[in-house]
Design an enzyme around this catalytic site. Structure first.
Site, PDB file in Angstrom:
ATOM      1  N   TYR A 139       0.819  -1.225   0.000  1.00 28.62           N
ATOM      2  CA  TYR A 139       0.000   0.000   0.000  1.00 28.62           C
ATOM      3  C   TYR A 139       0.846   1.267   0.000  1.00 28.62           C
ATOM      4  CZ  TYR A 139      -4.028  -2.981   0.394  1.00 28.62           C
ATOM      5  OH  TYR A 139      -4.975  -3.938   0.130  1.00 28.62           O
TER       6      TYR A 139
ATOM      7  N   HIS B 160     -15.964  -3.006  -4.204  1.00 27.94           N
ATOM      8  CA  HIS B 160     -15.443  -3.647  -5.411  1.00 27.94           C
ATOM      9  C   HIS B 160     -16.488  -4.569  -6.042  1.00 27.94           C
ATOM     10  CE1 HIS B 160     -11.713  -1.914  -4.232  1.00 27.94           C
ATOM     11  NE2 HIS B 160     -11.572  -2.667  -3.178  1.00 27.94           N
TER      12      HIS B 160
ATOM     13  N   HIS C 129      -8.507  -8.428  -2.376  1.00 26.77           N
ATOM     14  CA  HIS C 129      -9.105  -7.171  -2.845  1.00 26.77           C
ATOM     15  C   HIS C 129     -10.184  -6.619  -1.925  1.00 26.77           C
ATOM     16  CE1 HIS C 129      -9.353  -4.033  -5.743  1.00 26.77           C
ATOM     17  NE2 HIS C 129     -10.467  -4.409  -6.332  1.00 26.77           N
TER      18      HIS C 129
HETATM   19 FE   FE2 Z   1      -6.935  -4.621  -4.022  1.00 27.92          FE
END
Ligand code: FE2
Length: 463
Positions: A195, A324, A351
């Protein structure tokens, strides 16, 4: 009377409707709400090893198609130094030497240290090896155990983590994985490592801190890498337009051994498992390199040699969270018929920052004319598991679609990791462990029956 009887009928209808639509279990466990923040730069887990040009961020992964090679990678900061790895088996004091290569890269205003990659080949199966890096300056020593020879009844234990990041919760996830009495031998990592791209200018210093943070595990057992969206690092505003630049410099995988043309999709055999890694963020439509590769790859899987067919990808195809949502849909439309045809046992994805396990379902009947687009129970279909709950700074995905769809067997918004413990060609024991429990507690578990050797319904075995 009429009103009452029609109300009663409505209640009955509603109950019937809910019984049709409601899926499995949405956990009643409510995680304590607290902020997820990255560990500060001076944290002990990020400590730079002492000594001039000491190797840091040491990590290993499988280095060939069958598990007889290991890629050793590390970074030196002061000067290139040596790319040599010295290694010797537990039973032999004779040290062997392998030569690697060194590389560097720039990302906007960041210049990397000297990144070394060295492949050790022709190792014996099922053997403990020691290895040393930093020859000539500060030498550091580690060890790993090679997997047993590929074969149909070889037990093997995989750990699963995704979307790890480097927050205090990430550290808790990794600690729980390390302390799990089931003792994972290799990590299947589902993408989104550091990240760093959440920092100004994608501050690549956070790739270095992450490399030092996870070294305590990945220097001693291979992590099998999947690329996630936080590895893309596409930043034209910074003049950085080559996707996956940082990731590809730092994390090498044996993609050529499976005839792949890029390191983002590839396969390995390990013990009794055949593992296919796909890239949600590389082209996957018809005629693309990934499509062609997968089309040729699936028929190569010999279930008499490797009964367990496992697929890793970052973006889930089946996801009932409001995060998502449907991002994996286009890839599902392209590849799901193959997964059913070739009887994939399980698909792991990340995810979504939460946990979810599906029933065995497929949704492949649809075409534009017939409109049949509801997932149905399918004994040839994989179980889909989302385990993007490593604990990164973006926090948990807590908002779910309601009611829980029929295909969703279990879902819970907690950080954690999982273990896939292969016993033989027919049985594997799967368990998911949330960080807020003791190390041995299973929050969700299921006996997997192999789709090729024992394709019977498992649903009574899951809870
Ligand atoms: Fe992701």
């Amino acid at each position: 009377m009429d009103f009452l009887s029609s109300s009663a009928a409505a209640v009955v209808l509603l109950a019937f409707y809910l019984s049709l639509c409601n899926g499995g279990k949405t956990s009643i466990y409510v995680r304590k709400v607290e902020k997820t923040v990255d560990m500060p730069l001076h944290s002990d887990v990020f400590r730079v090893p002492s000594g001039y040009n000491a190797p840091q961020q040491v990590h290993i992964t499988q280095g060939d198609h069958v598990g007889k090679a290991v890629i050793v990678s590390w970074v030196t900061e002061d000067e290139p130094g040596s790319s040599t790895v010295l290694y010797w088996s537990e039973n032999s004091k004779q040290k062997k030497k392998a030569e690697g290569k060194v590389t560097t890269y720039k990302f906007y205003n960041y210049t990397s240290g000297y990144i070394h990659h060295c492949t050790i080949r022709n190792l014996e199966y099922n053997t403990k090896y020691y290895y040393a890096v930093g020859v000539g300056h500060t030498t550091r020593k580690f060890w790993f155990t090679t997997p047993p020879e590929v074969g149909p009844d070889v037990p093997y234990t995989f750990g699963l983590m995704g979307d790890l990041g480097q927050s205090f919760d990430s550290n808790s996830t990794l600690t729980h994985y390390e302390q799990n009495p089931l003792k994972g031998q290799t990590v299947l990592f589902l993408g989104d490592l550091t990240y760093a791209d959440r920092y100004p200018n994608h501050d690549n210093v956070r790739w270095d801190t992450w490399g030092r943070f996870v070294e305590r595990s990945v220097a001693y057992q291979p992590w099998i890498w999947t690329a996630g969206n936080h590895e893309i690092d596409f930043a034209p505003e910074l003049g950085e337009t080559k996707p996956f630049k940082t990731y590809a410099h730092r994390y090498h995988v044996p993609y050529q051994a499976s005839k792949s043309s890029a390191p983002f999709w590839y396969s390995i055999k390990r013990a009794s498992a055949y593992i296919i890694v796909l890239s949600s963020y590389s082209a996957y439509g018809k005629y693309t390199p990934q499509y062609q590769w997968l089309e040729e790859e699936l028929p190569k899987v010999n279930r008499s040699e490797t009964p367990w067919l496992i697929v890793l990808m970052h973006c889930p195809w089946y996801n009932s969270y409001n995060y998502h949502y449907m991002e994996g849909e286009t890839m599902r439309v392209m590849y799901e018929p193959w997964f059913v045809q070739y009887k994939v046992d399980v698909v792991f994805a990340g995810h979504v920052h939460a946990y979810e396990r599906s029933e065995r379902v497929s949704n492949i009947a649809y075409n534009v004319v017939n409109g049949i687009c509801t997932p149905v129970k399918d004994p040839s279909a994989p179980v889909y598991i989302t385990i993007g709950d490593g604990g990164n700074l973006e926090g948990l995905a807590t908002n779910m679609t309601e009611p829980q769809p029929a295909y969703s067997a279990y879902r819970e918004a907690s950080f954690g990791h999982a273990i896939f413990d292969i016993k033989n060609r027919t049985h594997a024991y799967y368990s998911w462990h949330r960080n807020h429990d003791g190390f041995a507690v299973e929050a969700d578990s299921m006996w997997f029956f192999n789709r090729f050797w024992h394709p019977v319904d498992e649903s009574p075995s899951s809870h």
